[in-house]
Design a protein around this motif. Structure first.
Motif, mmCIF file in Angstrom:
data_model
loop_
_atom_site.group_PDB
_atom_site.id
_atom_site.type_symbol
_atom_site.label_atom_id
_atom_site.label_comp_id
_atom_site.label_asym_id
_atom_site.label_seq_id
_atom_site.Cartn_x
_atom_site.Cartn_y
_atom_site.Cartn_z
ATOM 1 N N ASN A 75 0.807 -1.213 0.000
ATOM 2 C CA ASN A 75 0.000 0.000 0.000
ATOM 3 C C ASN A 75 0.845 1.270 0.000
ATOM 4 O O ASN A 75 0.486 2.254 -0.656
ATOM 5 C CB ASN A 75 -0.951 -0.007 1.194
ATOM 6 N N ILE A 98 0.821 4.414 -2.772
ATOM 7 C CA ILE A 98 0.691 5.817 -2.371
ATOM 8 C C ILE A 98 1.871 6.639 -2.893
ATOM 9 O O ILE A 98 1.681 7.722 -3.468
ATOM 10 C CB ILE A 98 0.599 5.928 -0.841
ATOM 11 N N VAL A 131 1.735 7.183 -6.740
ATOM 12 C CA VAL A 131 0.755 8.195 -7.152
ATOM 13 C C VAL A 131 1.253 9.597 -6.804
ATOM 14 O O VAL A 131 1.083 10.543 -7.587
ATOM 15 C CB VAL A 131 -0.607 7.926 -6.483
ATOM 16 N N TYR A 163 -6.583 7.496 -9.965
ATOM 17 C CA TYR A 163 -5.404 7.072 -9.217
ATOM 18 C C TYR A 163 -5.359 7.696 -7.824
ATOM 19 O O TYR A 163 -4.857 7.082 -6.881
ATOM 20 C CB TYR A 163 -4.145 7.417 -10.007
ATOM 21 N N SER A 204 -5.168 5.629 -4.281
ATOM 22 C CA SER A 204 -4.257 5.900 -3.167
ATOM 23 C C SER A 204 -5.029 6.119 -1.869
ATOM 24 O O SER A 204 -4.552 5.750 -0.786
ATOM 25 C CB SER A 204 -3.385 7.122 -3.479
ATOM 26 N N SER A 225 -5.653 2.831 -0.411
ATOM 27 C CA SER A 225 -4.458 2.310 0.255
ATOM 28 C C SER A 225 -4.235 2.983 1.601
ATOM 29 O O SER A 225 -3.826 2.334 2.567
ATOM 30 C CB SER A 225 -3.228 2.513 -0.642
ATOM 31 N N ASN A 268 5.090 2.086 -11.055
ATOM 32 C CA ASN A 268 5.417 1.617 -9.723
ATOM 33 C C ASN A 268 6.768 0.904 -9.747
ATOM 34 O O ASN A 268 6.884 -0.173 -10.322
ATOM 35 C CB ASN A 268 4.340 0.659 -9.203
#
Length: 310
Positions: free
Chosen positions: A36, A40, A43, A54, A58, A61, A296
């Motif tokens: 998670n 975050i 993003v 998006y 986040s 998360s 990512n």
């Protein structure tokens, strides 16, 4: 009453298995934190991901980190402890954190469903509807609603005079505390039903409505448009279905006296909505959404996963 202590009865007689449970819980929590936080940070870092979809992912998360913090640290302590006791303030704090998490999960999913509805059903108006201001307001509303109403639920539960201190769950819950009451809980039940109706069934109904509308629009569109639209919606649908089933079963099973076998089932569902979604969600969004997967750094080396619809 302020210094009253509750005791969890399900942690007794675990023997050496408690160490196995502890390691399992620890690994699960580390995975939740890693997955998670990576979503975050991705993003936040990537400007190309500064879009409503998006940003809402986040938020999901962030909510996962918030909710699991209310369970896993305390659960780890109780597994290794010999007393399994929790103070009254700590118990109601845990109730507030876990229940606001559970409701926020649905309100955020409802906001995400609205975002996908506008993007797919009203694409020409998307940028004029989902502005930065509208996105901020939707995020604030998704957070404010559960935090506001659960404050009243916890307040009513905390005022009840109790005739017992044994909690037959892995964590504190409003029903496990209310059933220890020496007086009628009719007011608590009525208010709890109101909060459940407005905070659980209303968002769930809205999510179902938006996805029915999306499916109708997709059915009329070309195969290419339909594939792209459904691919962006797939993680939302999986998240909503898995979370709703676990939450519904937990609420239903926690209110009845059950057989030993069903008690095990109820125990599994009581933690499933706090264990599975926080791991499943970042994997679903991080691996199935192309932009998220490419940006990512923690998932860049992962095998490409794609879903196509014909």
């Amino acid at each position: 009453m302020e210094n009253e202590t509750f005791y969890f009865t399900l942690y007794q007689d675990q023997g050496h298995l408690k160490y196995v449970y502890f390691i399992t819980i620890l690994l699960e929590y580390v995975a939740i934190l890693f997955l998670n936080i990576s979503i975050i940070l991705t993003v936040i870092k990537e400007k190309s991901l500064h879009e409503p979809m998006y940003i809402f992912i986040s938020c999901l998360s962030i909510n996962a980190l918030y909710g699991t913090t209310g369970l896993f640290p305390r659960l780890s302590i109780d597994l290794l402890s010999d007393s399994h006791a929790i103070s009254r303030p700590a118990c109601f704090t845990q109730i507030y954190v876990i229940y606001t998490y559970s409701i926020s999960e649905l309100t955020i999913l409802a906001v995400m469903a609205y975002d996908r509805y506008v993007a797919i059903c009203r694409p020409l108006h998307y940028h004029s509807v989902m502005t930065a201001r509208a996105t901020g307001l939707l995020m604030a509303a998704a957070a404010f609603w559960p935090f506001f109403w659960m404050a009243f639920v916890v307040y009513l539960a905390a005022r009840l005079p109790l005739c017992g201190r044994a909690i037959t769950r892995l964590y504190c819950s409003t029903w496990s505390v209310a059933r220890l009451s020496c007086v009628s809980t009719a007011v608590n039940n009525a208010f709890g039903l109101f909060v459940a109706s407005t905070s659980v069934f209303l968002p769930s109904g809205f999510i179902l409505f938006t996805y029915v509308r999306i499916l109708i629009v997709c059915k009329r569109s070309s195969a290419e448009v339909r594939g792209k639209a459904l691919q962006t919606c797939l993680p939302h649908i999986v998240t909503f279905v898995t979370y709703s089933i676990a939450l519904f079963c937990d609420v239903l099973l926690s209110r009845y006296e059950l057989s030993p076998v069903m008690n095990v089932v109820a125990l599994i569902f009581s933690v499933e909505f706090l264990v599975v979604p926080p791991v499943l969600n970042p994997l679903m969004y991080g691996l199935t959404l192309a932009e998220m997967r490419k940006k990512n750094p923690f998932l860049m080396q992962s095998p490409k996963i794609s879903v196509t619809f014909k």
